[in-house]
Write a protein that holds these residues in place. Structure first.
Motif, PDB file in Angstrom:
ATOM      1  N   SER A  81      34.527  65.827  49.555  1.00  0.00           N
ATOM      2  CA  SER A  81      33.487  66.522  50.318  1.00  0.00           C
ATOM      3  C   SER A  81      32.188  65.745  50.174  1.00  0.00           C
ATOM      4  N   VAL A  95      29.375  66.985  50.025  1.00  0.00           N
ATOM      5  CA  VAL A  95      28.349  67.797  49.358  1.00  0.00           C
ATOM      6  C   VAL A  95      27.737  67.032  48.189  1.00  0.00           C
ATOM      7  N   GLU A 136      27.457  68.654  55.137  1.00  0.00           N
ATOM      8  CA  GLU A 136      28.655  68.842  54.316  1.00  0.00           C
ATOM      9  C   GLU A 136      29.883  68.750  55.206  1.00  0.00           C
TER      10      GLU A 136
END
Length: 417
Positions: free
Chosen positions: A411, A413, A385
């Motif tokens: 991001s 993620v 991440e």
């Protein structure tokens, strides 16, 4: 005589070269610690603020002299060469003023003075244009103590950021690729391949940023960036962390405590992670937060603690230059963060004086050619991440400075193929 004849031209040539040098941040001396530089977000060290918002600089002087410090602000082009703007063109008010707001530490073993500067203020009333800025701090003798970069943007374009896996099979498990779509709001972006430039910053670290990216093609009022290698970053690994908000008790990541002249905190010994599978370990992307237990004002009540780092060497690492790395010192690589091999314990060791708080850090290798290798010890994984910021510069035809017309953030993620 012939040499004297050409001296004015030589001087002019040298001045012109100097004016096109990229500016670099000046690192502080050892008695200046915990430089906290932020906008209206909790992230430190790389303030990116909207035109009209404020920026805050905080730092500690550990010599306890209550010395006077002064600040200056300068404007720069997209590539950090000096812009041609006069002070009055980008600033309403004056700089070269004394930092008036400071307090001495309270109830700490380490005596220090905590300084705080907010811009705008009564003297520097407004920064009038967007772009790159450098804030420099000077002492009474007009000697520069340290400097920090920050950026101001105008909301003239929407910047879409998507994080993808690498298209290159060789790096598909290691790299993250950033795709960008810039959509201008009202202002047409003339000749964008010449006038528009994008910068991608990973985890607020300007040292590893990818700069001077030009759009691949346009689609209506959109600029499209879908590069592969040109916008790819090694994924790295999640940062290690510790917390020592209570110096008298064991906290997260700390195995032992000792009190000498100051408190000493000994971290658990870390191991190499590059050869191991990726493990999700939530972090704050290299950042840090000053915090202390049972205190109202961490800025002056948090103490300084000697943090002892240790790393188990592998055969491939024994002859390497290894450093502790993170936002706590603006990602600077120097002797203060270098690990030294201890023959007695057969570990790499280093101790760094840090203010109480929650810190992210990792170990990196600097090769003999001076190249930074972040993944040599931690590894590189596409699943990591990471935070990415995209900053878009625009200089219209005939303009005298580079505006920042928009920023985007993403991001990894939610990384996708």
């Amino acid at each position: 005589m012939p040499l004297l004849k050409y001296k004015p031209f030589l001087l002019l040539f040298l001045i012109s070269i100097a004016s096109f040098c990229q500016i670099k941040e000046i690192n502080p001396p050892s008695y200046i610690k915990t430089i906290n530089f932020k906008g209206n977000t909790p992230e430190t060290q790389l303030p990116i603020l909207k035109l009209g918002e404020y920026v805050i600089l905080e730092f500690d002087a550990l010599n306890g002299n209550e010395a006077d410090y002064y600040y200056k602000i300068d404007h720069y082009n997209y590539d950090w060469t000096p812009s041609v703007l006069m002070k009055s063109e980008f600033m309403d008010g004056f700089d070269n003023q004394r930092i008036r707001n400071y307090e001495n530490s309270f109830n700490t073993y380490q005596i220090y003075s905590h300084y705080q500067l907010t811009i705008p203020n009564e003297q520097t009333r407004r920064l009038k244009v967007s772009g790159n800025y450098l804030l420099s701090v000077f002492n009474n003798d007009d000697e520069i103590v340290f400097s920090r970069k920050f950026m101001i943007y105008e909301d003239q374009a929407a910047v879409g950021v998507a994080i993808k896996r690498s298209r290159d099979v060789q790096f598909i498990e290691e790299k993250q690729r950033i795709e960008i779509v810039v959509t201008s709001n009202n202002t047409p972006l003339n000749n964008p391949t010449q006038t528009v430039k994008a910068l991608i910053v990973q985890n607020n670290n300007l040292n590893t940023a990818i700069s001077n990216l030009k759009p691949q093609y346009t689609l209506g009022n959109q600029l499209i960036y879908k590069y592969d290698t040109e916008t790819s970053f090694l994924g790295g690994n999640e940062y290690l962390f510790f917390e020592n908000k209570d110096v008298r008790a064991a906290n997260t990541g700390i195995r032992a405590i000792d009190l000498q002249d100051l408190y000493h905190n000994y971290l658990f010994t870390n191991v190499e992670r590059a050869s191991k599978p990726y493990t999700y370990n939530p972090d704050i992307n290299g950042n840090y937060v000053i915090t202390v237990l049972d205190a109202e004002n961490p800025s002056i009540e948090a103490d300084y603690v000697w943090m002892h780092f240790s790393l188990v060497p592998t055969e491939t690492l024994k002859n390497k230059n290894i450093y502790v790395y993170g936002n706590f010192n603006n990602y600077v690589i120097d002797e203060s963060t270098k690990l030294i091999y201890d023959e007695q314990t057969q570990l790499f060791r280093n101790s760094i004086l840090l203010k109480q708080g929650f810190y992210n850090y990792k170990y990196v290798v600097v090769n003999k050619n001076g190249r930074l290798d972040e993944g040599a010890i931690s590894g590189n994984f596409y699943q990591t991440e990471n935070n990415y910021k995209v900053i878009v510069y625009y200089r219209d035809l005939g303009a005298r400075y580079d505006k920042i017309i928009g920023i985007g953030e993403g991001s990894s993620v939610n990384i996708s193929n």
